[in-house]
Scaffold this motif. Sequence first.
Motif: not given
Length: 93
Positions: A45-56, A61-71
């Motif tokens: 399925g689709l999972k979304l978790r907080i990875s790191a703090p950024i300015t503001g 990181v969104a994960r589905r299957g063998t792919s990951a996408q930064e958000v």
Amino acid sequence: MGRVVITHSTYLEGLIPLLKQLAKDPQVVTVTPAVISRVKGRCQGLKLRISAPITGGHKLVARRGTSAQEVFVVTPLERDELQQRIKALLQNP
């Protein structure tokens, strides 16, 4: 109410509708999906978790299957508050 920045031609399946729901939160200013990469391991399925703090805001990181996408999310919310809102979105799509 924030906005979702559509800059790429490809996104993880089901990610954009989820991000549009997140952007409806009055505390979220901007949501920007970024780089897609292949990862080892497999995610059901689709999972979304907080990875790191950024300015503001925060990097997710969104994960589905063998792919990951930064958000990248620009928001004044603290990590725990944002995590609760993401969890609620994932439970009630």
